[in-house]
Design an enzyme around this catalytic site. Sequence first.
Site, PDB file in Angstrom:
ATOM      1  N   SER A  25       0.859  -1.184   0.000  1.00 43.52           N
ATOM      2  CA  SER A  25       0.000   0.000   0.000  1.00 43.52           C
ATOM      3  C   SER A  25       0.896   1.233   0.000  1.00 43.52           C
ATOM      4  O   SER A  25       2.059   1.142  -0.399  1.00 43.52           O
ATOM      5  CB  SER A  25      -0.935  -0.038   1.211  1.00 43.52           C
ATOM      6  OG  SER A  25      -1.955   0.922   1.071  1.00 43.52           O
ATOM      7  N   ASN A  26       0.401   2.367   0.421  1.00 39.18           N
ATOM      8  CA  ASN A  26       1.235   3.571   0.493  1.00 39.18           C
ATOM      9  C   ASN A  26       0.734   4.459   1.623  1.00 39.18           C
ATOM     10  O   ASN A  26      -0.246   4.137   2.287  1.00 39.18           O
ATOM     11  CB  ASN A  26       1.254   4.302  -0.854  1.00 39.18           C
ATOM     12  CG  ASN A  26      -0.143   4.703  -1.283  1.00 39.18           C
ATOM     13  OD1 ASN A  26      -0.778   5.539  -0.655  1.00 39.18           O
ATOM     14  ND2 ASN A  26      -0.647   4.058  -2.325  1.00 39.18           N
TER      15      ASN A  26
END
Length: 227
Positions: A25-26
């Site tokens: 993810s980020n």
Amino acid sequence: MDKYSKIIISSGPTREWIDPVRFISNASSGKMGFCLANEASKLVNEVVYIRGLTDPKYSEPKGARIVSVETTEEMKDAVLNEISSSAILIMAAAPADFRPKNSNESKIKKEEGTDTLVLELVKNPDILASVHEKIQANSLSNILRIGFSAETHFLDENALGKLKRKNLDFIVGNYVGKDSKGFGDLDTSVIVYGKEGSRKELGPASKETIAKEILEYLNIRSKEGTF
Ligand code: CTP
């Protein structure tokens, strides 16, 4: 924004599972998308908030219909499902660009005798490219497309490249990084680039204020008849 009946806002990161306990993810919190959605409901009757895994604080903007998604593919399907003539699409989300080629059904275990793990990733679809295809294929009209360009380097060059490549009307660019101010709660400043060559700097200010100013700016430009 009289020309538009609906504002669609995507927000937050997407999540791509590696195995049942790990994902890619980020660091996007979804705050900018959330602030935009709160403001958007003052401008049109229908606001759709397509959210990835936003911080819980940024999951329920007032007055918006909420569509929750997890992966980039799911976000693409949700955006394509909502896009229609006379709509504004604001892609404030940070979709994961890659996903594991194979998502393991059981937890990946450390292997004796090796210190490395090779993870094969495949590219996710570009949501804005899919939107462009749908607009062309269905002859949809009067759609305003706004993207975001969070960069660590060469903001002008990267943002203007994406504005063109992704067939956007405007792109909101800003600097990000673990030590800078783009992600999360801190004040930020942005530049709104228009496809006809305009360049408007906003901030530094809170994301609440920046979101309001972005929509005010678009509203003014819309009233001037420049798009
Ligand atoms: N975006 C999209 N689909 C993706 C990735 C991004 O529609 N798969 C949108 C984002 O929501 C944003 C814009 O495209 O509005 C730019 O996103 P960004 O991540 O900066 O661009 P990328 O094309 O992924 O370029 P790069 O990661 O190489 O900088």
